[in-house]
Design an enzyme around this catalytic site. Structure first.
Site, PDB file in Angstrom:
ATOM      1  N   GLU A 171     -17.667 -14.887   0.459  1.00 12.10           N
ATOM      2  CA  GLU A 171     -17.618 -16.334   0.238  1.00 12.10           C
ATOM      3  C   GLU A 171     -18.154 -17.091   1.458  1.00 12.10           C
ATOM      4  OE1 GLU A 171     -13.397 -16.019  -1.251  1.00 12.10           O
ATOM      5  OE2 GLU A 171     -14.117 -17.629  -2.541  1.00 12.10           O
ATOM      6  N   GLU A 221     -10.647 -10.711  -5.968  1.00  9.91           N
ATOM      7  CA  GLU A 221      -9.399 -11.476  -6.120  1.00  9.91           C
ATOM      8  C   GLU A 221      -8.670 -11.215  -7.441  1.00  9.91           C
ATOM      9  OE1 GLU A 221     -12.105 -12.596  -4.722  1.00  9.91           O
ATOM     10  OE2 GLU A 221     -11.586 -13.733  -2.928  1.00  9.91           O
TER      11      GLU A 221
HETATM   12  N1  COA Z   1      -6.834  -7.658   5.055  1.00 12.09           N
HETATM   13  C1  COA Z   1      -6.186  -7.013   6.029  1.00 12.09           C
HETATM   14  N2  COA Z   1      -6.464  -5.751   6.417  1.00 12.09           N
HETATM   15  C2  COA Z   1      -7.499  -5.148   5.788  1.00 12.09           C
HETATM   16  C3  COA Z   1      -8.222  -5.758   4.755  1.00 12.09           C
HETATM   17  C4  COA Z   1      -7.864  -7.085   4.407  1.00 12.09           C
HETATM   18  N3  COA Z   1      -8.513  -7.756   3.461  1.00 12.09           N
HETATM   19  N4  COA Z   1      -9.155  -4.895   4.307  1.00 12.09           N
HETATM   20  C5  COA Z   1      -9.018  -3.770   5.035  1.00 12.09           C
HETATM   21  N5  COA Z   1      -8.009  -3.915   5.923  1.00 12.09           N
HETATM   22  C6  COA Z   1      -7.545  -2.939   6.900  1.00 12.09           C
HETATM   23  C7  COA Z   1      -6.738  -1.837   6.225  1.00 12.09           C
HETATM   24  O1  COA Z   1      -5.385  -2.259   6.045  1.00 12.09           O
HETATM   25  C8  COA Z   1      -6.891  -0.707   7.206  1.00 12.09           C
HETATM   26  O2  COA Z   1      -5.986  -0.936   8.291  1.00 12.09           O
HETATM   27  P1  COA Z   1      -5.139   0.296   8.894  1.00 12.09           P
HETATM   28  O3  COA Z   1      -6.181   1.243   9.412  1.00 12.09           O
HETATM   29  O4  COA Z   1      -4.324  -0.364   9.965  1.00 12.09           O
HETATM   30  O5  COA Z   1      -4.356   0.843   7.765  1.00 12.09           O
HETATM   31  C9  COA Z   1      -8.303  -0.898   7.741  1.00 12.09           C
HETATM   32  O6  COA Z   1      -8.654  -2.256   7.458  1.00 12.09           O
HETATM   33  C10 COA Z   1      -9.319   0.004   7.069  1.00 12.09           C
HETATM   34  O7  COA Z   1      -9.207  -0.182   5.658  1.00 12.09           O
HETATM   35  P2  COA Z   1      -8.958   1.003   4.617  1.00 12.09           P
HETATM   36  O8  COA Z   1      -8.414   0.408   3.375  1.00 12.09           O
HETATM   37  O9  COA Z   1      -8.199   2.108   5.274  1.00 12.09           O
HETATM   38  O10 COA Z   1     -10.458   1.494   4.413  1.00 12.09           O
HETATM   39  P3  COA Z   1     -11.062   2.137   3.093  1.00 12.09           P
HETATM   40  O11 COA Z   1     -12.426   2.608   3.449  1.00 12.09           O
HETATM   41  O12 COA Z   1     -10.142   3.098   2.473  1.00 12.09           O
HETATM   42  O13 COA Z   1     -11.221   0.890   2.058  1.00 12.09           O
HETATM   43  C11 COA Z   1     -11.760  -1.349   1.381  1.00 12.09           C
HETATM   44  C12 COA Z   1     -12.026  -0.213   2.387  1.00 12.09           C
HETATM   45  C13 COA Z   1     -12.557  -2.586   1.856  1.00 12.09           C
HETATM   46  C14 COA Z   1     -12.213  -0.958   0.014  1.00 12.09           C
HETATM   47  C15 COA Z   1     -10.258  -1.657   1.361  1.00 12.09           C
HETATM   48  O14 COA Z   1      -9.820  -1.810   2.699  1.00 12.09           O
HETATM   49  C16 COA Z   1      -9.893  -2.886   0.606  1.00 12.09           C
HETATM   50  O15 COA Z   1      -9.929  -2.880  -0.635  1.00 12.09           O
HETATM   51  N6  COA Z   1      -9.512  -3.967   1.318  1.00 12.09           N
HETATM   52  C17 COA Z   1      -9.057  -5.180   0.699  1.00 12.09           C
HETATM   53  C18 COA Z   1     -10.214  -5.980   0.176  1.00 12.09           C
HETATM   54  C19 COA Z   1      -9.731  -7.223  -0.532  1.00 12.09           C
HETATM   55  O16 COA Z   1      -9.060  -7.182  -1.536  1.00 12.09           O
HETATM   56  N7  COA Z   1     -10.125  -8.395   0.029  1.00 12.09           N
HETATM   57  C20 COA Z   1      -9.916  -9.668  -0.577  1.00 12.09           C
HETATM   58  C21 COA Z   1      -8.582 -10.203  -0.351  1.00 12.09           C
HETATM   59  S1  COA Z   1      -8.401 -11.664  -1.338  1.00 12.09           S
END
Ligand code: COA
Length: 244
Positions: A115, A135
């Site tokens: 965004e 979302e």
């Molecule tokens: N907010 C806070 N922390 C986040 C984050 C977010 N949106 N996205 C990733 N992180 C953090 C994870 O908690 C993790 O932290 P940790 O190592 O302390 O546990 C770190 O970043 C790495 O992420 P991880 O999920 O372990 O990596 P992955 O390769 O398995 O997956 C994503 C990557 C991007 C697919 C996954 O992190 C994800 O789906 N994140 C959320 C995305 C999201 O929904 N964003 C919109 C919110 S409205």
């Protein structure tokens, strides 16, 4: 300007570079980052030395994985209301910068990440970019303008599919639908953004700013009003070129 916790701000030869800098959290946008962006964007706007800004993510894995979900409260709560309020401001914040802003997107660009990039003027992506608005998967809707900016950038049907499914798309698909302007190999991302910034900087800066204003302000006007805006800006620019 230094001393930020969540962003790095650098300025070199007229290019301002903002790096989203929470790589361990995939540069998730927390309240602190929002506050710091809120502080730096007006500074870019007012700094006569800055002609173009680039925004990028720190680390190998992401431009930004979106709003920091660890700051989400349990719904419904004042925390969520606050979240919605601050994300809505992003669009206005970026729009208020009269200079071109280029997003250099690598890795994940999700939710508030994409965004934010959609609030920029030009989006470049590296081949590893994965973009999406997840979302709906969280029982929410985009709140940093995504439901409005995405359909303005890409075809309505494709925008709707991305928003309604929460599915991620890759860089090539993003290029195909016009969500990003160019896809380059990862090592070329920043150099390409800088080269583009330099090309824009070599032009008449008043013309560049008026052109940005014509595009961003005119976009939501009826055509007639938009054409009138263009005429006014062109006349103002022309007057500026006349000898005193
Ligand atoms: N907010 C806070 N922390 C986040 C984050 C977010 N949106 N996205 C990733 N992180 C953090 C994870 O908690 C993790 O932290 P940790 O190592 O302390 O546990 C770190 O970043 C790495 O992420 P991880 O999920 O372990 O990596 P992955 O390769 O398995 O997956 C994503 C990557 C991007 C697919 C996954 O992190 C994800 O789906 N994140 C959320 C995305 C999201 O929904 N964003 C919109 C919110 S409205």
């Amino acid at each position: 300007m230094n001393g930020f916790e969540t962003i790095i701000y650098e300025k070199n030869d007229g290019i301002a570079c903002i790096t989203l800098n929470r790589p361990r959290a995939l540069n998730a946008v927390n309240i602190k980052m929002r506050d710091e962006l809120y502080e730096i964007l007006p500074a870019i706007k007012d700094d006569p030395e800055v002609m173009v800004a680039i925004i990028k993510g720190a680390g190998e894995r992401a431009f930004s994985a979106g709003a920091d979900i660890s700051e989400f409260g349990t719904t419904p709560s004042p925390a969520v209301a606050r979240q919605v309020r601050w994300e809505r401001d992003l669009w206005g914040m970026f729009l208020s910068v009269p200079k071109p802003v280029i997003a250099a997107i690598h890795g994940f660009a999700l939710g508030a990440g994409i965004e934010m990039a959609m609030c920029c003027d030009i989006r470049l992506a590296s081949e590893d970019a994965q973009l999406g608005l997840p979302e709906v998967n969280l029982g929410m809707i985009p709140t940093a303008g995504g439901s409005q900016t995405m359909p303005r950038l890409v075809l309505l049907g494709r925008a709707s599919e991305i928003i309604l499914t929460g599915d991620r798309i890759g860089a090539e698909e993003a290029l195909r639908i016009g969500l990003v302007n160019r896809v380059v190999p990862r090592p070329q991302l920043l150099p390409t953004a800088e080269e583009l910034a330099r090309r824009i900087m070599s032009l008449d800066q008043n013309a560049v700013r008026y052109a940005k204003e014509a595009i961003t302000s005119g976009l939501d006007m009826p055509l007639e009003q938009g054409l009138e805006l263009e005429r006014r800006l062109a006349a103002r620019l022309w007057r500026g070129h006349l000898p005193a």
